[in-house]
Design an enzyme around this catalytic site. Structure first.
Site, mmCIF file in Angstrom:
data_model
loop_
_atom_site.group_PDB
_atom_site.id
_atom_site.type_symbol
_atom_site.label_atom_id
_atom_site.label_comp_id
_atom_site.label_asym_id
_atom_site.label_seq_id
_atom_site.Cartn_x
_atom_site.Cartn_y
_atom_site.Cartn_z
ATOM 1 N N ASP A 5 0.355 -4.147 -0.257
ATOM 2 C CA ASP A 5 -0.665 -5.189 -0.175
ATOM 3 C C ASP A 5 -2.050 -4.548 -0.306
ATOM 4 O OD1 ASP A 5 -2.014 -7.556 0.340
ATOM 5 O OD2 ASP A 5 -1.934 -7.267 2.507
ATOM 6 N N ASP A 33 -4.620 -5.233 -2.196
ATOM 7 C CA ASP A 33 -5.789 -6.083 -2.467
ATOM 8 C C ASP A 33 -6.621 -5.616 -3.647
ATOM 9 O OD1 ASP A 33 -5.771 -8.301 -0.476
ATOM 10 O OD2 ASP A 33 -5.675 -6.638 0.930
ATOM 11 N N TRP A 75 -5.358 -16.225 9.554
ATOM 12 C CA TRP A 75 -4.528 -15.030 9.418
ATOM 13 C C TRP A 75 -4.789 -14.127 10.611
ATOM 14 C CZ3 TRP A 75 -5.951 -9.830 9.191
ATOM 15 C CH2 TRP A 75 -4.854 -8.962 9.086
ATOM 16 N N ASP A 122 -0.307 -15.570 0.204
ATOM 17 C CA ASP A 122 -1.129 -14.502 -0.363
ATOM 18 C C ASP A 122 -0.230 -13.683 -1.275
ATOM 19 O OD1 ASP A 122 -2.224 -11.773 -0.584
ATOM 20 O OD2 ASP A 122 -3.770 -12.434 0.820
ATOM 21 N N HIS A 165 1.389 -10.527 0.057
ATOM 22 C CA HIS A 165 2.028 -10.534 1.370
ATOM 23 C C HIS A 165 3.539 -10.686 1.346
ATOM 24 C CE1 HIS A 165 -1.858 -11.472 3.834
ATOM 25 N NE2 HIS A 165 -1.987 -10.460 3.005
ATOM 26 N N ASP A 225 -8.518 -13.455 -2.817
ATOM 27 C CA ASP A 225 -8.520 -12.582 -1.645
ATOM 28 C C ASP A 225 -8.177 -11.154 -2.050
ATOM 29 O OD1 ASP A 225 -8.612 -11.490 0.828
ATOM 30 O OD2 ASP A 225 -6.677 -12.256 1.494
ATOM 31 N N LYS A 269 2.357 -12.748 6.563
ATOM 32 C CA LYS A 269 2.278 -11.422 5.959
ATOM 33 C C LYS A 269 3.598 -10.710 6.222
ATOM 34 C CE LYS A 269 -1.036 -7.613 5.854
ATOM 35 N NZ LYS A 269 -2.485 -7.438 5.785
ATOM 36 N N GLU A 290 -1.527 -18.331 7.307
ATOM 37 C CA GLU A 290 -1.183 -17.308 6.308
ATOM 38 C C GLU A 290 -0.279 -16.224 6.886
ATOM 39 O OE1 GLU A 290 -4.664 -15.432 4.682
ATOM 40 O OE2 GLU A 290 -3.508 -14.026 3.465
ATOM 41 N N HIS A 316 -3.732 -17.351 -1.916
ATOM 42 C CA HIS A 316 -4.684 -16.242 -1.937
ATOM 43 C C HIS A 316 -4.326 -15.385 -3.143
ATOM 44 C CE1 HIS A 316 -6.673 -15.858 2.298
ATOM 45 N NE2 HIS A 316 -7.093 -16.890 1.610
HETATM 46 C C1 RNT Z 1 -5.134 -10.122 5.314
HETATM 47 C C2 RNT Z 1 -5.178 -11.488 4.726
HETATM 48 C C3 RNT Z 1 -6.450 -12.255 4.961
HETATM 49 C C4 RNT Z 1 -7.706 -11.442 4.739
HETATM 50 C C5 RNT Z 1 -8.983 -12.239 4.661
HETATM 51 C C6 RNT Z 1 -10.179 -11.390 4.885
HETATM 52 O O1 RNT Z 1 -4.050 -9.405 4.929
HETATM 53 O O2 RNT Z 1 -4.868 -11.448 3.377
HETATM 54 O O3 RNT Z 1 -6.439 -13.394 4.192
HETATM 55 O O4 RNT Z 1 -7.617 -10.650 3.604
HETATM 56 O O5 RNT Z 1 -8.930 -13.310 5.491
HETATM 57 ZN ZN ZN Z 2 -5.064 -13.322 2.291
#
Ligand code: RNT
Ligand code: ZN
Length: 420
Positions: free
Chosen positions: A295, A297, A187, A260, A263, A327, A229, A227, A287
């Site tokens: 996003d 998290d 990523w 993810d 994302h 993640d 986004k 990955e 993820h």
């Molecule tokens: C970032 C991505 C990525 C990170 C990790 C730390 O937006 O989601 O995967 O969160 O690799």
């Molecule tokens: Zn991620």
């Protein structure tokens, strides 16, 4: 307690059996599911480099100041070990290049070597865990411009290409040494805050960098994923590595995409993408995360989004083609509880999906009996799911219900709060 759970389980087993679901078999399948647990939840995505770390770029931001975060590899491993005793099953640990064992030396990203991760490898082997490894293209002065692999500065590009190449070779060695595989997920934060004119140019550069990186092929010990986004803080208007970009790249280069859950557009679910992508790709990486408004998290919980994802996998009989990783990072609650809650939620979502009589539902659907399909889906929601979950925890020797929280509290008092 054990006696009560087993008694309740007997009757739950009958309940499910009447609907054509074999709970014993389901528990076996669930026990074989490894989830990759993100080490970065334990230290708010900081890593152990001795460089003056610049701000986390690309919108990666852990908010909160809960006490007790891990300050060394040893503390992080100790915390992970604690979390693992509270998560049923055998899992994997996911690390990033910035988590190497650098002692007091400054080792730049293009100079990392396998030896910096030998401690992790030995630790994982001793505990019988698989290890996944990712290049780190953020929190570094050479990422501050907002561009890494798609930078217009050839020097910056070369630096990051070298870093990723090195990381893939370390990943391959990890997979081999642990006599299994290692997933390398890429990523990058590349993008722009405001209107970007030369999107084509940046994406062409990214493609060129990837061609260079993936020209080296490894055997099955290394599995590659890329990955995408939608946007990040500071890359609101343009992200070079968008979903379409990586989907195209992955499918034409025989690597996996990593979806993810945070994302995509907030109303967009990744669940429906899984069965589309798997028509063209042998594997997929996920993820697991929970975006709140963006996003963000947040810690994964057992919600509809997560259940939709696990149902998509189970209904497609694609569990063995999927690599599920966590993640998220939350610094506002006990970090060990964050691991435990998210991992247990993901396992519960898998269990919920596995406890579905997919054959029966498909039969109703194929014969056009949508009435029976809807009725059965509703019935399933109130079956004694929690009893099967308790039995799973019992079988794997981890505390059920909220007893795990007492252990976290104890560990907090004895270990975490003593870190100053
Ligand atoms: C970032 C991505 C990525 C990170 C990790 C730390 O937006 O989601 O995967 O969160 O690799
Ligand atoms: Zn991620």
């Amino acid at each position: 307690m054990e006696h009560t759970i087993n008694g309740a389980y007997e009757s739950a087993r009958d309940n499910y059996a009447r609907l054509n679901v074999d709970t014993d078999k389901v528990l076996e399948l669930l026990g074989a599911q490894a989830i990759s647990i993100q080490c970065w939840q334990g230290d708010d995505v900081r890593g152990f480099e001795k460089m003056d770390s610049s701000a986390a770029s690309g919108g990666i931001q852990a908010t909160g100041s809960y006490p007790g975060k891990a300050r060394t590899i040893h503390e992080l491993q100790q915390d992970l070990e604690k979390a693992l005793t509270l998560i049923p099953g055998t899992h994997r640990i996911n690390i990033h290049a910035m988590y190497g064992e650098f002692h007091d030396s400054v080792v730049d990203r293009d100079a990392i070597e396998k030896r910096h991760f030998q401690g992790w490898i030995d630790w994982a082997r001793a505990l019988g865990l698989g290890l996944d490894f990712n290049a780190t293209l953020f929190r570094h002065p050479k990422a501050d411009s907002g561009f890494t692999l798609s930078s217009k500065d050839p020097g910056i590009r070369r630096f990051w290409v070298e870093h990723v190449k090195q990381c893939r070779s370390i990943g391959a060695a990890i997979g081999k040494e642990l006599s299994g595989f290692c997933i390398h997920d890429l990523w990058i934060p590349d993008g722009m805050k405001d209107t970007c004119i030369d999107k084509y140019g940046y994406r062409a550069l990214l493609k060129r960098s990837l061609d260079d990186i993936y020209a080296v092929r490894y055997d099955d010990h290394l599995k590659d994923a890329v990955e995408s986004k939608l946007f990040g803080i500071g890359s609101e208007s343009f992200v070079a590595g968008s979903h379409e970009f990586y989907l195209g790249y992955a499918i034409t280069h025989d690597i996996m995409v990593c979806l993810d859950m945070g994302h995509f557009h907030p109303t967009e679910s990744i669940a429906d993408k899984i069965t589309a992508i798997l028509q063209f790709s042998p594997g997929i990486m996920l993820h697991v995360s929970r975006g709140v408004r963006w996003d963000s998290d947040h810690v994964a919980v057992l919600d509809d989004q997560l259940r939709d994802v696990t149902q998509a996998l189970v209904r497609a009989q694609a569990l063995d083609r999927a690599h599920i990783a966590l993640d998220y990072f939350d610094a506002s609650i006990n970090r060990i509880s964050a691991w435990v809650i998210g991992a247990r939620a993901t396992l519960k979502a898998l269990l919920y999906a596995l406890l579905e009589p997919t054959d029966v539902l498909i039969k109703h659907e194929t014969t056009g009996d949508y009435t029976a399909r809807l009725a059965l889906l509703e019935e399933l929601k109130t079956l004694p799911f929690n009893t099967v979950w308790d039995r799973f925890c019992l079988l794997h020797n981890v505390p059920f219900e909220n007893a795990w929280l007492n252990e976290v509290r104890h560990y907090e008092r004895e270990v975490l709060l003593k870190r100053t």
